[in-house]
Design a protein around this motif. Structure first.
Motif, PDB file in Angstrom:
ATOM      1  N   HIS A 175       0.832  -1.199   0.000  1.00 40.11           N
ATOM      2  CA  HIS A 175       0.000   0.000   0.000  1.00 40.11           C
ATOM      3  C   HIS A 175       0.871   1.256   0.000  1.00 40.11           C
ATOM      4  O   HIS A 175       0.570   2.235  -0.677  1.00 40.11           O
ATOM      5  N   ARG A 176       1.971   1.235   0.726  1.00 45.84           N
ATOM      6  CA  ARG A 176       2.894   2.375   0.770  1.00 45.84           C
ATOM      7  C   ARG A 176       3.539   2.576  -0.598  1.00 45.84           C
ATOM      8  O   ARG A 176       3.655   3.694  -1.090  1.00 45.84           O
ATOM      9  N   PHE A 177       3.950   1.481  -1.241  1.00 47.94           N
ATOM     10  CA  PHE A 177       4.530   1.554  -2.590  1.00 47.94           C
ATOM     11  C   PHE A 177       3.537   2.197  -3.556  1.00 47.94           C
ATOM     12  O   PHE A 177       3.896   3.091  -4.323  1.00 47.94           O
ATOM     13  N   ARG A 178       2.286   1.756  -3.514  1.00 52.75           N
ATOM     14  CA  ARG A 178       1.287   2.260  -4.463  1.00 52.75           C
ATOM     15  C   ARG A 178       1.045   3.758  -4.270  1.00 52.75           C
ATOM     16  O   ARG A 178       0.885   4.494  -5.240  1.00 52.75           O
ATOM     17  N   ALA A 179       1.024   4.204  -3.021  1.00 49.69           N
ATOM     18  CA  ALA A 179       0.839   5.631  -2.752  1.00 49.69           C
ATOM     19  C   ALA A 179       2.079   6.426  -3.175  1.00 49.69           C
ATOM     20  O   ALA A 179       1.963   7.486  -3.810  1.00 49.69           O
TER      21      ALA A 179
END
Length: 190
Positions: A175-179
């Motif tokens: 989720h952090r990567f996608r953001a």
């Protein structure tokens, strides 16, 4: 507006800082600054925008704030933005712990969840923040793997918990990567 060359990431969490630096690479010089900010109650987006405005006022310059949530579909996205409040502390020494979070879903057949990361950027006081959000679908499982980073041991994505993944592997799907990929693209286009 020209993208900032240096950003103050408002966090006291060294794991979040390390992941963020690894994902953003050399696109921006990310500097850590720990500031204890008041968090309002509201939606993920409302909380992130308010926190970013407060951080920009405190630093008097460009800031990046982050809010991470774990949303259980069976509980209509709770604990969501309240994941780190006093009621849902994820630390093993605190109120619920990772096993306790897993146990919250014991009576529900639906163990699906979303890991949600919301970054908010503000160029400084008086400017409106911009939101970059990433979501990863997974499921909640009994804890597996190292317990050194929040609820990673109970969030499973395609057969592995975040805790069981190598950092490089997790940083390609989280989720952090996608953001941060959205933020990175915005910084490169600005």
């Amino acid at each position: 507006m020209a993208p900032p060359k240096q950003l103050f990431f408002i966090t006291g969490n060294k794991n979040k800082l390390a992941e963020s630096k690894a994902i953003l690479g050399d696109v921006v010089d990310l500097q850590c600054q720990a500031i204890d900010l008041v968090e309002i109650q509201g939606t993920i987006e409302e909380i992130s925008l308010d926190k970013c405005r407060r951080a920009a006022d405190a630093v008097k310059g460009p800031v990046l704030v982050e809010d991470t949530c774990l949303c259980f579909n069976a509980l209509k996205e709770l604990p969501g933005p309240y994941m780190y409040g006093k009621s849902f502390q994820y630390e093993e020494s605190e109120a619920v712990g990772t096993q306790g979070l897993n146990d919250l879903l014991a009576g529900f057949p639906d163990k699906s969840a979303q890991a949600v990361c919301t970054f908010a950027y503000c160029e400084g006081p008086g400017h409106e923040p911009i939101i970059f959000q990433g979501r990863t679908d997974g499921k909640i499982v009994p804890p597996r793997g190292p317990t050194n980073f929040g609820w990673d041991p109970i969030f499973e994505y395609e057969g592995k918990t975040y805790a069981e993944m190598e950092k490089v592997e997790k940083n390609k799907i989280s989720h952090r990567f996608r953001a941060l990929e959205k933020l990175k693209a915005w910084l490169q286009e600005a």
